[in-house]
Design a protein around this motif. Structure first.
Motif, PDB file in Angstrom:
ATOM      1  N   UNK A  12       9.243   2.322  -6.969  1.00  0.00           N
ATOM      2  CA  UNK A  12       7.841   1.935  -6.773  1.00  0.00           C
ATOM      3  C   UNK A  12       7.633   0.540  -6.169  1.00  0.00           C
ATOM      4  N   UNK A  13       8.690  -0.259  -6.100  1.00  0.00           N
ATOM      5  CA  UNK A  13       8.566  -1.600  -5.509  1.00  0.00           C
ATOM      6  C   UNK A  13       9.364  -1.730  -4.211  1.00  0.00           C
ATOM      7  N   UNK A  14       9.973  -0.626  -3.773  1.00  0.00           N
ATOM      8  CA  UNK A  14      10.859  -0.708  -2.613  1.00  0.00           C
ATOM      9  C   UNK A  14      10.108  -1.057  -1.321  1.00  0.00           C
ATOM     10  N   UNK A  15       8.915  -0.501  -1.151  1.00  0.00           N
ATOM     11  CA  UNK A  15       8.140  -0.830   0.044  1.00  0.00           C
ATOM     12  C   UNK A  15       7.747  -2.296   0.078  1.00  0.00           C
ATOM     13  N   UNK A  16       7.415  -2.844  -1.074  1.00  0.00           N
ATOM     14  CA  UNK A  16       7.012  -4.244  -1.141  1.00  0.00           C
ATOM     15  C   UNK A  16       8.169  -5.167  -0.789  1.00  0.00           C
ATOM     16  N   UNK A  31       0.830  -1.207   0.000  1.00  0.00           N
ATOM     17  CA  UNK A  31       0.000   0.000   0.000  1.00  0.00           C
ATOM     18  C   UNK A  31       0.867   1.260   0.000  1.00  0.00           C
ATOM     19  N   UNK A  32       2.014   1.195   0.668  1.00  0.00           N
ATOM     20  CA  UNK A  32       2.918   2.351   0.675  1.00  0.00           C
ATOM     21  C   UNK A  32       3.478   2.618  -0.713  1.00  0.00           C
ATOM     22  N   UNK A  33       3.680   1.560  -1.497  1.00  0.00           N
ATOM     23  CA  UNK A  33       4.136   1.743  -2.870  1.00  0.00           C
ATOM     24  C   UNK A  33       3.038   2.362  -3.739  1.00  0.00           C
ATOM     25  N   UNK A  34       1.792   1.992  -3.456  1.00  0.00           N
ATOM     26  CA  UNK A  34       0.682   2.456  -4.291  1.00  0.00           C
ATOM     27  C   UNK A  34       0.250   3.873  -3.917  1.00  0.00           C
ATOM     28  N   UNK A  35       0.107   4.142  -2.608  1.00  0.00           N
ATOM     29  CA  UNK A  35      -0.471   5.414  -2.159  1.00  0.00           C
ATOM     30  C   UNK A  35       0.548   6.388  -1.571  1.00  0.00           C
ATOM     31  N   UNK A  36       1.800   5.969  -1.398  1.00  0.00           N
ATOM     32  CA  UNK A  36       2.804   6.850  -0.812  1.00  0.00           C
ATOM     33  C   UNK A  36       3.166   6.432   0.607  1.00  0.00           C
TER      34      UNK A  36
END
Length: 503
Positions: free
Chosen positions: A382-386, A63-68
């Protein structure tokens, strides 16, 4: 102090309060049970938090990657604060378990997103130099958490263990809200609700199996078979959903990158091996060697100190040699540490165990944090949080599995040894034996009986350490064979963004 340093301090403070809460609560649990009753729910105060934390870690990372980062982190820390206040106000064990479940939801956001924010703020070279701070937060929390928990319980009330999270959490919230200037976020992908549901369901079923197996029901039972079947069915549905989804929750293409695959597998294996050792080493020190409970807790100090020190050294060495030599060295130290644990006897000196734990801590410092940084460095922003949450998820899932597996080995060997000794008239043990006899001074044993119990417990713990040794040896082979060689810069997928510095 620069804005970047303030954001780093705020993120670290959030990590600290979440880590300290876990260790402090353990110290206060006997008092909490005495005040609220509900002894049957004792383990669920821990299990509820663990289940929600493990399940939500990858969800919040995605969700952090998607919404910030900022929005999801603030949701997590505010949820943690609110649930902590409710825990402090709980007037029954049932309500405390429920509030701990909610607290774990917030905790599942704090750790992965804090590490992701730091990854966004610093280029990989700087991150490797300061990575000792990451481990230092957990090491310091593990040391002071029980002390703070004991002090608050003895001099104020156990409720302040939870209330203390509120002002600290609010400081973190204020810092991130006012100081963290996240770059404009472009929404990437959509929320994969089926994937989240199937993965969450399978993990919940697995954790319930680990918590209940051997306690609420036998491992060889219809309940076990039913949960295993449910886990398998949900995993198959998850794989099907991810392969067919346009924006999968966990893109399987990630694991085509060997850095991601090896680091995730390595994190899982050190989770299964190391956290079991951390759980059972104090038992060896108190039950086999015969020290006090205070000394048993202190034996973990060299582990935490060396974890922090070797993280700092390892980060700087990785800049010169690359990830692979440092991680291979760390896994080798873990193998050496577990080999030393398997050689412990009831005659072992406390200093010997102290030294063994220092070796294990050095090994963890060279592996755990490097695994996270290598994964973060191997993907685009964009994939770092995941990928950060995948590492934490696999390590914590491994921890739950490892503690359960090593506990099953411990109980199986100990029961067999004690039942055999109880039938021997020369053992000095009564016909009916209980492992608690060796830890409870109120249960008087003869000299021969006490020595027999010590030997039986030592043999049982030897089995748990042997299992840990096998697991870290598998981890060492995995890293040696599959971890890509090359410098840190050669394994970069995209240059990290430095947004949010501001000075």
């Amino acid at each position: 102090m620069s804005r970047r340093a303030l954001v780093t301090a705020g993120a670290m403070l959030g990590m600290f309060v979440a880590a300290m809460d876990v260790t402090a609560v353990g110290t206060a649990m006997p008092t909490i049970v005495g005040a609220l009753g509900g002894l049957a729910l004792y383990s669920w105060v821990f299990a509820a938090y663990q289940i929600s934390f493990v399940v939500t870690t990858p969800i919040f990372g995605r969700l952090a990657d998607i919404y910030g980062r900022k929005r999801i982190y603030l949701i997590g820390i505010l949820s943690f604060i609110a649930a902590s206040a409710m825990c402090g106000l709980a007037h029954s064990m049932g309500w405390l378990v429920l509030f701990r479940l909610l607290q774990g939801l917030g905790g599942g956001a704090i750790l992965p997103i804090a590490l992701t924010i730091i990854a966004d703020l610093y280029p990989v070279e700087e991150r490797l130099k300061i990575q000792g701070l990451f481990s230092g937060v957990w090491g310091f929390a593990a040391i002071v958490g029980p002390l703070i928990g004991g002090y608050l319980t003895d001099h104020l009330t156990w409720r302040w263990i939870f209330f203390l999270n509120v002002p600290i959490g609010l400081v973190t919230t204020l810092v991130i809200t006012l100081v963290f200037d996240e770059p404009p976020h472009v929404r990437t992908g959509t929320v994969d609700y089926p994937g989240i549901a199937f993965l969450s369901g399978s993990v919940i079923a697995l954790l319930l199996l680990l918590f209940w197996g051997g306690n609420a029901f036998r491992w060889a039972s219809p309940q076990t078979a039913g949960l295993v079947a449910l886990i398998a069915a949900l995993l198959l549905l998850f794989i099907r959903a991810e392969m067919r989804g346009e924006s999968p929750f966990i893109p399987f293409s990630l694991f085509e990158n060997r850095v991601i695959t090896v680091a995730a597998a390595g994190g899982f294996l050190i989770g299964t091996s190391m956290f079991g050792a951390i759980a059972y080493i104090p038992l060896f020190v108190q039950g086999v060697i015969g020290t006090t409970a205070t000394a048993a807790g202190a034996v973990l100090t060299p582990f935490m100190v060396m974890w922090t020190v070797s993280s700092i050294v390892g980060g700087r060495l990785a800049l010169v040699w690359g990830y692979r030599p440092c991680i291979v060295g760390g896994m080798s130290l873990l193998v050496a540490g577990f080999l030393l644990l398997t050689r412990l006897t009831p005659q072992a000196a406390f200093a010997t165990v102290f030294a063994d734990m220092a070796v294990l801590g050095a090994g963890m410092g060279l592996t755990a944090t490097l695994f996270i940084i290598a994964m973060q460095n191997a993907v685009e922003r964009p994939l770092r949080g995941l990928v950060t949450s995948i590492n934490i998820f696999t390590r914590n899932l491994g921890s739950a599995i490892g503690v359960s597996a090593q506990g099953a080995v411990l109980v199986g060997i100990l029961d067999a040894r004690l039942q055999g000794l109880a039938g021997q008239g020369s053992s000095g043990l009564p016909r009916t034996v209980n492992p608690e006899m060796i830890l409870d001074p109120g249960l008087r044993l003869t000299g021969a009986g006490h020595a027999a119990m010590q030997q039986a417990l030592a043999q049982a713990l030897h089995g748990t350490f042997l299992l840990g040794l096998i697991l870290v040896m598998i981890g060492l082979v995995t890293v040696v064979v599959f971890m890509p060689a090359g410098s840190v810069t050669e394994l970069v997928h995209a240059a990290p963004a430095g947004g949010g510095d501001g000075g």
